[in-house]
Design an enzyme around this catalytic site. Sequence first.
Site, PDB file in Angstrom:
ATOM      1  NE  ARG A 137      -3.661  -2.493  -0.169  1.00  0.00           N
ATOM      2  CZ  ARG A 137      -3.415  -3.579  -0.763  1.00  0.00           C
ATOM      3  NH1 ARG A 137      -2.534  -3.445  -1.618  1.00  0.00           N
ATOM      4  NH2 ARG A 137      -4.089  -4.650  -0.769  1.00  0.00           N
ATOM      5  CB  SER A 193      -9.976  -0.860   4.359  1.00  0.00           C
ATOM      6  OG  SER A 193     -10.649  -1.898   4.035  1.00  0.00           O
ATOM      7  CD  GLU A 220      -6.141   0.905   2.978  1.00  0.00           C
ATOM      8  OE1 GLU A 220      -6.760   1.154   1.691  1.00  0.00           O
ATOM      9  OE2 GLU A 220      -6.601  -0.302   3.265  1.00  0.00           O
TER      10      GLU A 220
END
Length: 333
Positions: free
Chosen positions: A180, A230, A305
């Site tokens: 990520r 998320s 995130e």
Amino acid sequence: MLDRKAFSDLARKLRSSTQARVIEAADLRRYSRWKIGGVASLLIEPNSVDDVRRVLAVLAEVPCPKIVIGDGSNLLFDSRGLDGVAIRIGAPLSRIKIEGNTARVEAGSWVPHFARAVGCSGLGGIQHTIGIPGTVGGLILMNGGSQRKGIGENLVSARCADMRGDVREYTKADCAFSYRHSALQDKALVVLDAVFELTRGNAGEIRREMISIMAERRRKFPKNLPNCGSVFLSDPEMYGVIGTPGFAVEKVGLKGLRRGGAQISPLHANFIVNVDDASSDDVLWLIHRMRTRVHEETGFWMDCEVRHVAPDGAMRMAHGSAAEKFANATVGV
């Protein structure tokens, strides 16, 4: 900092020198998956890759905050708005060209549309992205994906423009993909388009796999209320000891917790949903509560995130903004 007249003058200059759509006093809620945000002084939607370069060249001469957005799926716009310019890379930049096992795609292409296009051509490798709401450019920047895979696995190269409009091609090695994350995040760049190398397969089997992924997402994730997906990253070390962020939040008793118009989803505890005109502070408060409570119980810090966009254009991981705002607050539950 520019005043309202200066932004209006800038809007006129952009309309006369580019083909971009220019919106004054843009409501950022319209560009947020969370449906949260105040007003941006200007929002600009370039019409092509060349148009992006022209827009950036004009803005390079203007001393005001500038941010680049896509589908707004991993951004939390501040309810106080943005005293600056948002450059949106969206549908006008969504062309896809497939030759053999290679696909070139523009950065504004919607990720599920790209996944379906290559899948229908019998190409596999990015099926895991089928349910991700967002643009290809944003997915590349954060090496997004699902099933613990990342889009960077199949990337060959990406063309990016700096904030002056100068273009450079970045190879997969240049991007230095990790879970990520990519090196592109650390640079002031606009992704323009990218080339992917995919794997030849059976179109029917690829389609069935994507249908299965979508069915699983519909079963597990909230869909009827605005959300960003998320909120917290799944850290491999924490995953091995505790489990997923959603499991950790549920175990410490916060699933369903509400603050103002925002709520930790009763369906999946790594989602925060906008149930009633939530503010950015409502979401940041919940993020801070989730993160500190899980740390108290497990010793692990969860990182977001999601990025928070402040009124001055500063963009940072939302847990940093949340800690700064609520570190000394009494948070209750």
